[in-house]
Scaffold this motif. Structure first.
Motif, PDB file in Angstrom:
ATOM      1  N   SER A   2     -49.960  50.465  85.086  1.00  0.00           N
ATOM      2  CA  SER A   2     -50.045  49.216  84.341  1.00  0.00           C
ATOM      3  C   SER A   2     -50.835  49.437  83.058  1.00  0.00           C
ATOM      4  CB  SER A   2     -50.731  48.144  85.198  1.00  0.00           C
ATOM      5  OG  SER A   2     -52.109  48.426  85.288  1.00  0.00           O
ATOM      6  N   ILE A   3     -50.754  48.482  82.168  1.00  0.00           N
ATOM      7  CA  ILE A   3     -51.515  48.548  80.916  1.00  0.00           C
ATOM      8  C   ILE A   3     -53.008  48.640  81.245  1.00  0.00           C
ATOM      9  CG2 ILE A   3     -52.205  47.203  78.886  1.00  0.00           C
ATOM     10  CD1 ILE A   3     -49.505  48.281  78.452  1.00  0.00           C
ATOM     11  N   ALA A   6     -53.872  52.180  82.111  1.00  0.00           N
ATOM     12  CA  ALA A   6     -53.798  53.025  80.922  1.00  0.00           C
ATOM     13  C   ALA A   6     -54.983  52.744  80.009  1.00  0.00           C
ATOM     14  CB  ALA A   6     -52.488  52.783  80.184  1.00  0.00           C
ATOM     15  N   SER A  60     -50.896  42.514  71.129  1.00  0.00           N
ATOM     16  CA  SER A  60     -49.728  42.980  71.875  1.00  0.00           C
ATOM     17  C   SER A  60     -49.018  44.113  71.137  1.00  0.00           C
ATOM     18  CB  SER A  60     -48.775  41.801  72.105  1.00  0.00           C
ATOM     19  OG  SER A  60     -47.679  42.199  72.889  1.00  0.00           O
ATOM     20  N   ALA A  64     -48.745  48.041  72.372  1.00  0.00           N
ATOM     21  CA  ALA A  64     -47.403  48.608  72.540  1.00  0.00           C
ATOM     22  C   ALA A  64     -47.284  49.907  71.745  1.00  0.00           C
ATOM     23  CB  ALA A  64     -46.343  47.614  72.097  1.00  0.00           C
ATOM     24  N   MET A  67     -49.729  52.634  73.498  1.00  0.00           N
ATOM     25  CA  MET A  67     -49.470  53.033  74.879  1.00  0.00           C
ATOM     26  C   MET A  67     -47.994  53.096  75.237  1.00  0.00           C
ATOM     27  SD  MET A  67     -52.437  51.076  76.830  1.00  0.00           S
ATOM     28  CE  MET A  67     -54.077  51.088  76.160  1.00  0.00           C
ATOM     29  N   GLY A  68     -47.140  52.681  74.339  1.00  0.00           N
ATOM     30  CA  GLY A  68     -45.721  52.729  74.614  1.00  0.00           C
ATOM     31  C   GLY A  68     -45.238  51.624  75.535  1.00  0.00           C
ATOM     32  N   LYS A  69     -46.110  50.699  75.864  1.00  0.00           N
ATOM     33  CA  LYS A  69     -45.722  49.589  76.733  1.00  0.00           C
ATOM     34  C   LYS A  69     -46.454  48.335  76.288  1.00  0.00           C
ATOM     35  CE  LYS A  69     -45.420  48.102  81.514  1.00  0.00           C
ATOM     36  NZ  LYS A  69     -45.802  48.332  82.894  1.00  0.00           N
ATOM     37  N   ARG A  70     -45.688  47.257  76.139  1.00  0.00           N
ATOM     38  CA  ARG A  70     -46.259  45.977  75.712  1.00  0.00           C
ATOM     39  C   ARG A  70     -46.778  45.228  76.947  1.00  0.00           C
ATOM     40  NH1 ARG A  70     -45.746  43.334  71.126  1.00  0.00           N
ATOM     41  NH2 ARG A  70     -44.237  44.838  70.339  1.00  0.00           N
ATOM     42  N   PRO A  71     -47.950  44.593  76.827  1.00  0.00           N
ATOM     43  CA  PRO A  71     -48.414  43.770  77.949  1.00  0.00           C
ATOM     44  C   PRO A  71     -47.456  42.605  78.177  1.00  0.00           C
ATOM     45  CG  PRO A  71     -49.869  43.523  76.035  1.00  0.00           C
ATOM     46  CD  PRO A  71     -48.863  44.579  75.699  1.00  0.00           C
ATOM     47  N   ASP A  72     -47.459  42.059  79.390  1.00  0.00           N
ATOM     48  CA  ASP A  72     -46.577  40.936  79.708  1.00  0.00           C
ATOM     49  C   ASP A  72     -46.913  39.711  78.856  1.00  0.00           C
ATOM     50  OD1 ASP A  72     -45.322  42.463  81.653  1.00  0.00           O
ATOM     51  OD2 ASP A  72     -46.708  41.809  83.216  1.00  0.00           O
ATOM     52  N   ALA A  94     -50.929  42.124  82.415  1.00  0.00           N
ATOM     53  CA  ALA A  94     -49.994  43.233  82.578  1.00  0.00           C
ATOM     54  C   ALA A  94     -49.736  43.392  84.071  1.00  0.00           C
ATOM     55  CB  ALA A  94     -50.570  44.520  81.993  1.00  0.00           C
TER      56      ALA A  94
END
Length: 124
Positions: A2-3, A6, A60, A64, A67-72, A94
């Motif tokens: 998860s964010i 990370a 956000s 992103a 970390m290559g991933k956006r939080p929800d 996240a």
């Protein structure tokens, strides 16, 4: 992963490089959050603050990119005052993790506000 996980491992990277500069918005920048409206001027609203939805969107976007991933979801309950040292607390979700985020204004130059943010080390 998860964010939140990370963030704990990459805290130095995310918190030290998490600087945002608000300038003239473009058509592609649509704020996300609980209030989709934003002032039409450059980064600072009529009451001398950066709009809360804009701050949330910047957090956000930066996470992103890092970390290559956006939080929800990222939400900020209030606008960030356009004065050096002003702080607000936002909330990042996240997956099942919810983390607090401290946002601090670092410089103000006319309608341009720079700010840093730091995600909390532990889940609330």
């Amino acid at each position: 992963m998860s964010i939140g996980d990370a963030e704990k491992k990459n805290e130095a990277t995310a918190s030290e490089s998490a600087t945002a500069v608000e300038e003239q918005p473009t058509a592609a920048e649509q704020p996300a959050g609980d209030d989709p409206t934003e002032p039409e001027n450059t980064g600072v609203s009529e009451d001398g603050a950066v709009h809360k939805a804009r701050v949330a969107q910047t957090i956000s976007d930066k996470l992103a990119a890092d970390m290559g991933k956006r939080p929800d979801r990222v939400t900020c309950p209030e606008h960030l005052s356009a004065r050096v040292g002003a702080t607000i607390r936002c909330e990042l979700t996240a997956g099942s993790d919810t983390l607090g985020v401290t946002v601090t204004a670092t410089s103000v130059n006319g309608n341009q506000v720079s700010y840093n943010f730091k995600v909390d080390d532990s889940v609330e």
